[in-house]
Design an enzyme around this catalytic site. Structure first.
Site, mmCIF file in Angstrom:
data_model
loop_
_atom_site.group_PDB
_atom_site.id
_atom_site.type_symbol
_atom_site.label_atom_id
_atom_site.label_comp_id
_atom_site.label_asym_id
_atom_site.label_seq_id
_atom_site.Cartn_x
_atom_site.Cartn_y
_atom_site.Cartn_z
ATOM 1 N N HIS A 63 0.828 -1.201 0.000
ATOM 2 C CA HIS A 63 0.000 0.000 0.000
ATOM 3 C C HIS A 63 0.871 1.263 0.000
ATOM 4 C CE1 HIS A 63 -3.855 1.963 1.864
ATOM 5 N NE2 HIS A 63 -3.337 2.690 0.896
ATOM 6 N N HIS A 65 1.638 5.202 -2.188
ATOM 7 C CA HIS A 65 1.277 6.227 -3.167
ATOM 8 C C HIS A 65 2.578 6.915 -3.579
ATOM 9 C CE1 HIS A 65 -3.112 6.144 -2.121
ATOM 10 N NE2 HIS A 65 -2.623 5.765 -0.945
ATOM 11 N N ASN A 97 -4.726 6.534 -7.508
ATOM 12 C CA ASN A 97 -5.201 7.920 -7.491
ATOM 13 C C ASN A 97 -4.068 8.894 -7.778
ATOM 14 O OD1 ASN A 97 -4.310 6.948 -4.976
ATOM 15 N ND2 ASN A 97 -5.373 8.551 -3.848
ATOM 16 N N HIS A 181 -10.750 1.081 0.584
ATOM 17 C CA HIS A 181 -10.641 2.174 1.550
ATOM 18 C C HIS A 181 -12.050 2.406 2.056
ATOM 19 C CE1 HIS A 181 -9.047 6.358 2.734
ATOM 20 N NE2 HIS A 181 -10.275 6.260 3.224
ATOM 21 N N HIS A 239 -5.855 -0.277 5.750
ATOM 22 C CA HIS A 239 -5.607 0.615 6.902
ATOM 23 C C HIS A 239 -6.744 0.635 7.929
ATOM 24 C CE1 HIS A 239 -7.865 3.111 4.178
ATOM 25 N NE2 HIS A 239 -6.825 3.577 3.520
ATOM 26 N N ASP A 319 0.689 2.759 3.648
ATOM 27 C CA ASP A 319 -0.077 3.852 3.056
ATOM 28 C C ASP A 319 0.840 5.066 2.883
ATOM 29 O OD1 ASP A 319 -2.125 5.296 1.946
ATOM 30 O OD2 ASP A 319 -3.237 5.593 3.804
ATOM 31 N N HIS A 323 3.574 14.307 0.906
ATOM 32 C CA HIS A 323 3.136 15.648 0.528
ATOM 33 C C HIS A 323 4.246 16.625 0.905
ATOM 34 C CE1 HIS A 323 -1.070 14.478 -0.151
ATOM 35 N NE2 HIS A 323 -1.033 13.826 0.986
#
Length: 454
Positions: A63, A65, A97, A181, A239, A319, A323
């Site tokens: 998991h 991103h 995403n 999710h 999660h 996860d 950012h």
């Protein structure tokens, strides 16, 4: 090239054994139990004396991103796979995403092409379900794609699937595991409106678990379980953040004999942040630990920790969601959710082992054996002869502190800054290649696409 790792404590398949491992042609060529060096080959190109170190199968993070394509100002496949390698993570499964969304076959192929050019470690990608693309699911290659990602009730990037018939079609038509999710957007909206009335338009982050509440998580997870049981689909709830959701899961073993295959229909993932932090940590860490679903109470965290060893939690992921720090400014509304964790996930779990939360053997289960078994990954996730040599050597009693200069994620920060770990990743092998060694990464090496035995 032949590499001999000798005198390690091998943590694998429920036990610890002192021994040595011979790597040749990307694979584990031989495993030697015991300490008799007369049994070891001498026709090798490199020998690593792992005395005092523990050898684990490489971590498989189910998991992440990695933000590419389209969001590369905060992360990209190259930077985040470097961070993964430094943390003993040898394979990752990336979420859909991004921009453009990974919700059609062309965009999916583009991500595989990009990763083959840029990823330091092994990779696969989830296909994103939407309200209107269920007809594409039977076209997915189950030997290449890790799974289908379904945002039920809460999403970023316009991937929310909130129509009951569309949800049913995804569960009915998916040829492989569905990872969900689970947060109910209606409940979240009501909670947010109430918090805004009480605390203003951007409530402080301490109210995040009130908005993305236990009820929001449980109702959505309950619906997912109901759909899975009705359709027979394999469901993996991402999660999990509440004690209440754990009641939806069984303690059935993924595989009683480490066969590498599972028939467990409904499984659960815990993420490192929900195992490390509680809502009290918002006071000191603020939006650095703002994530969706929210970090909740100490009782929830403790229940998740207990579920690591009683069989209800099957895998631990991160996860990993980088950012820029500037994007974390604000409160529950303005600050974005997500944090970078992939570089330090193994360290975190080894720390929990030191605290007596779980044994080292269970760390290997949750971070390597479990993901490999759950996703039917071919010849990875175990220290076995004939398997790909995805391995990590870690050394205890090596205190070190997380500082910005050691963070390899492109965003350049971590909620763990200032935290001192007792374990240190010393070597990471990917497909038998010495990818990471004492702080240095081989900048030329590229990983491989995972394959699945389905």
């Amino acid at each position: 090239m032949k590499i001999l790792i000798k005198n390690a404590i091998i943590v694998n398949e429920g036990k610890q054994v002192r021994g040595s491992v011979l790597i040749a042609d990307e694979q584990i060529a031989e495993i030697f139990e015991g300490t008799d060096e007369n049994l070891l080959p001498d026709d090798v190109d490199q020998t690593i004396d792992a005395s005092g170190m523990y050898l684990f199968p490489g971590v498989i993070d189910d998991h992440v991103h990695f933000r590419e394509p389209g969001l590369t100002h905060k992360a990209d496949v190259e930077s985040e796979s470097r961070a993964a390698a430094a943390g003993g993570v040898t394979s990752f499964m990336d979420m859909p995403n991004v921009k453009p969304l990974t919700t059609n076959l062309e965009n999916l192929e583009d991500k595989f092409r990009l990763a083959s050019e840029k990823s330091r470690v092994n990779f696969s990608f989830f296909f994103g379900a939407t309200n209107n693309n269920a007809d594409l699911l039977p076209q997915l290659d189950p030997k290449k794609i890790c799974g289908v990602k379904l945002f039920m009730g809460s999403s970023t990037g316009n991937m929310l699937v909130d129509q009951k018939e569309a949800l049913y079609e995804v569960f009915r038509k998916s040829p492989m595991l569905i990872m969900t999710h689970c947060e109910d957007s209606g409940i979240i909206s009501q909670n947010l409106n109430r918090c805004k009335e009480l605390y203003g338009e951007d409530p402080s982050v301490e109210h995040h678990p009130e908005i993305r509440s236990e009820e929001a998580c449980y109702r959505s997870s309950e619906l997912a379980v109901s759909l899975a049981r009705e359709t027979g689909a394999r469901l993996h709830i991402a999660h999990i953040s509440t004690a209440r959701e754990l009641d939806l899961l069984s303690n059935e073993a993924l595989s009683n004999d480490y066969s590498g295959h599972t028939r467990k229909q409904i499984t659960g993932e815990a993420c490192v942040a929900h195992l490390m932090y509680t809502q009290d940590d918002y006071k000191t860490l603020g939006t650095r630990i703002k994530c969706n679903p929210a970090i909740k109470t100490a009782a929830d965290r403790d229940a998740l920790r207990q579920a690591l060893t009683d069989g209800r939690i099957d895998v631990v992921g991160t996860d990993h969601a980088p950012h820029l720090l500037s994007e974390k400014n604000g409160g529950c509304v303005k600050a974005v959710s997500g944090m970078p964790m992939v570089q330090f996930s193994l360290n975190c779990m080894l720390e929990l082992a030191d605290q007596g939360i779980l044994p080292l053997e269970r760390v290997a289960d949750l971070m390597a054996h479990g993901p490999a078994t759950l996703f039917d990954i071919s010849r990875r996730g175990f220290v076995r002869k004939g398997y790909f040599a995805d391995l990590v050597l870690v050394q205890p009693e090596q205190p070190w502190t997380v500082t910005t200069d050691c963070i390899l994620s492109k965003c350049g920060w971590s909620p763990l800054e200032g935290h001192t770990f007792n374990w240190k990743v010393k070597y990471t092998f990917c497909n038998g290649h010495l990818l990471y060694q004492n702080g240095k990464i081989d900048e030329q090496y590229r990983g491989k696409a995972l394959t699945f035995e389905r």
